[in-house]
Structures are given as C-alpha cells and as structure tokens.
Design a protein around this motif. Structure first.
Motif, PDB file in Angstrom:
ATOM      1  N   GLY A  88      27.464 -23.642  -9.593  1.00 37.03           N
ATOM      2  CA  GLY A  88      26.493 -22.933 -10.426  1.00 37.03           C
ATOM      3  C   GLY A  88      25.074 -23.391  -9.877  1.00 37.03           C
ATOM      4  O   GLY A  88      24.457 -22.355  -9.587  1.00 37.03           O
ATOM      5  N   LYS A  89      24.849 -24.295  -9.372  1.00 35.60           N
ATOM      6  CA  LYS A  89      23.588 -24.764  -8.620  1.00 35.60           C
ATOM      7  C   LYS A  89      23.627 -24.076  -7.329  1.00 35.60           C
ATOM      8  O   LYS A  89      22.560 -23.407  -6.871  1.00 35.60           O
ATOM      9  CB  LYS A  89      23.469 -26.426  -8.447  1.00 35.60           C
ATOM     10  N   MET A  90      24.724 -24.013  -6.506  1.00 35.08           N
ATOM     11  CA  MET A  90      24.598 -23.319  -5.425  1.00 35.08           C
ATOM     12  C   MET A  90      24.465 -21.626  -5.698  1.00 35.08           C
ATOM     13  O   MET A  90      23.562 -21.367  -4.649  1.00 35.08           O
ATOM     14  CB  MET A  90      26.115 -23.709  -4.696  1.00 35.08           C
ATOM     15  N   MET A  91      25.192 -21.300  -6.460  1.00 34.66           N
ATOM     16  CA  MET A  91      24.872 -20.022  -6.930  1.00 34.66           C
ATOM     17  C   MET A  91      23.345 -19.534  -7.202  1.00 34.66           C
ATOM     18  O   MET A  91      23.030 -18.461  -6.516  1.00 34.66           O
ATOM     19  CB  MET A  91      25.956 -19.457  -7.889  1.00 34.66           C
ATOM     20  N   ASP A  92      22.835 -20.323  -8.012  1.00 34.46           N
ATOM     21  CA  ASP A  92      21.364 -20.150  -8.203  1.00 34.46           C
ATOM     22  C   ASP A  92      20.450 -20.371  -6.986  1.00 34.46           C
ATOM     23  O   ASP A  92      19.665 -19.490  -6.944  1.00 34.46           O
ATOM     24  CB  ASP A  92      20.912 -21.443  -9.270  1.00 34.46           C
ATOM     25  N   LYS A  93      20.716 -21.361  -6.254  1.00 34.19           N
ATOM     26  CA  LYS A  93      19.953 -21.550  -5.213  1.00 34.19           C
ATOM     27  C   LYS A  93      19.957 -20.379  -3.954  1.00 34.19           C
ATOM     28  O   LYS A  93      19.207 -20.104  -3.246  1.00 34.19           O
ATOM     29  CB  LYS A  93      20.369 -22.785  -4.397  1.00 34.19           C
ATOM     30  N   MET A  94      21.315 -19.689  -3.933  1.00 30.58           N
ATOM     31  CA  MET A  94      21.717 -18.515  -2.960  1.00 30.58           C
ATOM     32  C   MET A  94      21.192 -17.285  -3.572  1.00 30.58           C
ATOM     33  O   MET A  94      21.120 -16.302  -3.046  1.00 30.58           O
ATOM     34  CB  MET A  94      22.962 -18.657  -2.556  1.00 30.58           C
TER      35      MET A  94
ATOM     36  N   ASP B 256      28.742 -10.995  -4.390  1.00 29.00           N
ATOM     37  CA  ASP B 256      27.387 -10.841  -3.645  1.00 29.00           C
ATOM     38  C   ASP B 256      27.204 -12.182  -2.746  1.00 29.00           C
ATOM     39  O   ASP B 256      26.638 -12.083  -1.695  1.00 29.00           O
ATOM     40  CB  ASP B 256      26.534 -11.118  -4.760  1.00 29.00           C
ATOM     41  N   LEU B 257      27.685 -13.240  -2.987  1.00 26.94           N
ATOM     42  CA  LEU B 257      27.562 -14.367  -2.181  1.00 26.94           C
ATOM     43  C   LEU B 257      28.186 -14.094  -1.003  1.00 26.94           C
ATOM     44  O   LEU B 257      27.762 -14.611   0.306  1.00 26.94           O
ATOM     45  CB  LEU B 257      28.174 -15.531  -3.090  1.00 26.94           C
ATOM     46  N   VAL B 258      29.402 -13.662  -1.071  1.00 30.34           N
ATOM     47  CA  VAL B 258      30.355 -13.607   0.092  1.00 30.34           C
ATOM     48  C   VAL B 258      29.641 -12.592   1.283  1.00 30.34           C
ATOM     49  O   VAL B 258      29.399 -12.584   2.231  1.00 30.34           O
ATOM     50  CB  VAL B 258      31.763 -13.096  -0.109  1.00 30.34           C
ATOM     51  N   GLN B 259      29.123 -11.389   0.741  1.00 25.03           N
ATOM     52  CA  GLN B 259      28.471 -10.457   1.404  1.00 25.03           C
ATOM     53  C   GLN B 259      27.282 -10.861   1.971  1.00 25.03           C
ATOM     54  O   GLN B 259      26.885 -10.673   3.277  1.00 25.03           O
ATOM     55  CB  GLN B 259      28.170  -9.114   0.503  1.00 25.03           C
TER      56      GLN B 259
ATOM     57  N   LEU C  17      19.875 -21.540   2.508  1.00 25.67           N
ATOM     58  CA  LEU C  17      21.022 -22.479   2.680  1.00 25.67           C
ATOM     59  C   LEU C  17      20.395 -24.054   2.811  1.00 25.67           C
ATOM     60  O   LEU C  17      21.084 -24.811   2.649  1.00 25.67           O
ATOM     61  CB  LEU C  17      21.521 -22.010   4.192  1.00 25.67           C
ATOM     62  N   ALA C  18      19.393 -24.012   3.557  1.00 23.16           N
ATOM     63  CA  ALA C  18      18.646 -25.305   3.548  1.00 23.16           C
ATOM     64  C   ALA C  18      18.187 -26.194   2.400  1.00 23.16           C
ATOM     65  O   ALA C  18      18.068 -27.103   2.435  1.00 23.16           O
ATOM     66  CB  ALA C  18      17.358 -25.305   4.528  1.00 23.16           C
TER      67      ALA C  18
END
Length: 210
Positions: A181-187, A194-197, A142-143
């Motif tokens: 897209g960038k956020m999903m990659d970083k997470m 998967d992100l929500v979980q 997240l950081a």
C-alpha cells in the motif's frame, strides 16, 4: 543558455549561405546560432547547455560535417542533425541518416523543405525532453521507496500474489499488504496495471537514453 532553451545551430563555411538561413529561420521566430566551422562549433559547445538541432554542411574545410556528427555521437549528444549536401554527397548523407542523422537536404532546396525539416527535428527534441522528464519523475518516486518496498515492488510487477511475496521475503501477508500500500502510494499508481506500465516504460526509456 538555460536547460529549456532550444536553439538551431547552423554550421557552414559559406557566410552568405549561413546568413540567408539565419534570416529565414529568425523570421519564423526560431533562435539561431551560426558557426563558420565544425571546430568553431565544438569550441562553443557545452554538454547540458540547452537543447537544439544542427543544420550541418556535410563537406567543409578542416573537420567535415560528417566528422563533427561522429564526434557528437561519441560524446553522447542526441541533438537531431539535418545535413546540407551537394548532389555528389547524397550517398554519404544517406549513410549518415542510417546511422541516426535526422534528415538531409540536397542543394538547391526551397524554404518550405527546410522549415519542414526543422519542425520535424524540433519535434524530435521535444520527444526526447519528455522522455527524460518521465524518467526523472519515475526515478524520484523510486528513490522514496524503502529497501523492503522495492523488494515488494519487484515481486508485484512480476505478477506474484501477496502470499507468494510473503513466503519469498519471510514476512506475514499483512506486512506485505502494508508495504504494498505504501509503495503504491509513493509511486502514484492507481492500480497494479498502472504500476507495471509505469515501471516498464521507465526502464525502456532509461535504456534508450543511456
């Protein structure tokens, strides 16, 4: 003592009893530290110095085991506590368990009961460590997000579509898609589910560990 060290701390004013427990546990390859009083344990205790569990006599001269437990709770210590109790102190031990103590053993008890209680306590220690590790890993990811990526993340986990997110933030859909897209990659998220979980589990665990 390193952050990965797990030690069993025996706190009991009876030297012969301490020695017998130490011998039993060390013969099963546990690392053991003995203390002859609650005050002695507190004098040696340093937050953050390893993980552990306590085998704690509920009634001792000076500070009792129950008072030590209450003090550790006040300090935010999450080590599991196994109380050792005589017959007359069982009601007190039951109340301690209701307030979060891991277990209690009534004297006399057999070796198998003690070892089973210790194994259960150490499993609880490992569960907490894994939770802390998961929280730290998610916090690190997240950081790395920019402020805009965090705004997109919050709206994605609310279930908003790209068009709605674009309207909310006053940006184009293509810009939302790029940030997403960038956020999903970083997470490290393979999908929205998967992100929500990941984020929901992180927030729940952080709340428990707070």
């Amino acid at each position: 003592m390193t952050s990965t060290t797990i030690r069993i701390h025996i706190v009991d004013d009876d030297e012969a009893f301490r020695d017998s427990l130490q011998w039993l546990l060390e013969s099963h390859d546990y690392q053991v530290v003995c203390h002859d009083s609650a005050e002695g344990f507190l004098a040696a205790y340093r937050p953050g110095q390893g993980s552990g569990c306590l085998i704690l006599d509920i009634r001792m001269p000076g500070m009792s085991g129950l008072q030590l437990y209450e003090e550790l709770q006040a300090r935010g210590n999450q080590w599991p506590v196994i109380f050792i109790t005589g017959h007359g102190d069982v009601p007190m031990a039951v109340q301690a368990v209701k307030r979060g103590a891991h277990d209690f053993l009534e004297k006399p008890f057999n070796q198998e009961a003690l070892l089973a209680a210790v194994d259960s306590a150490l499993a609880a220690v490992e569960s907490v460590r894994q939770s802390e590790s998961g929280v730290q890993a998610c916090e690190a990811r997240l950081a790395t997000l920019t402020a805009r990526e965090r705004e997109v993340l919050e709206r994605v986990i609310e279930g908003k579509m790209n068009k709605v997110i674009a309207d909310d933030l006053g940006i184009s859909i293509k810009t939302v898609e790029a940030h997403r897209g960038k956020m999903m990659d970083k997470m490290g998220a393979r999908s929205i589910a998967d992100l929500v979980q990941t984020v929901v589990a992180y927030r729940q665990q952080k709340g428990r560990l707070a």
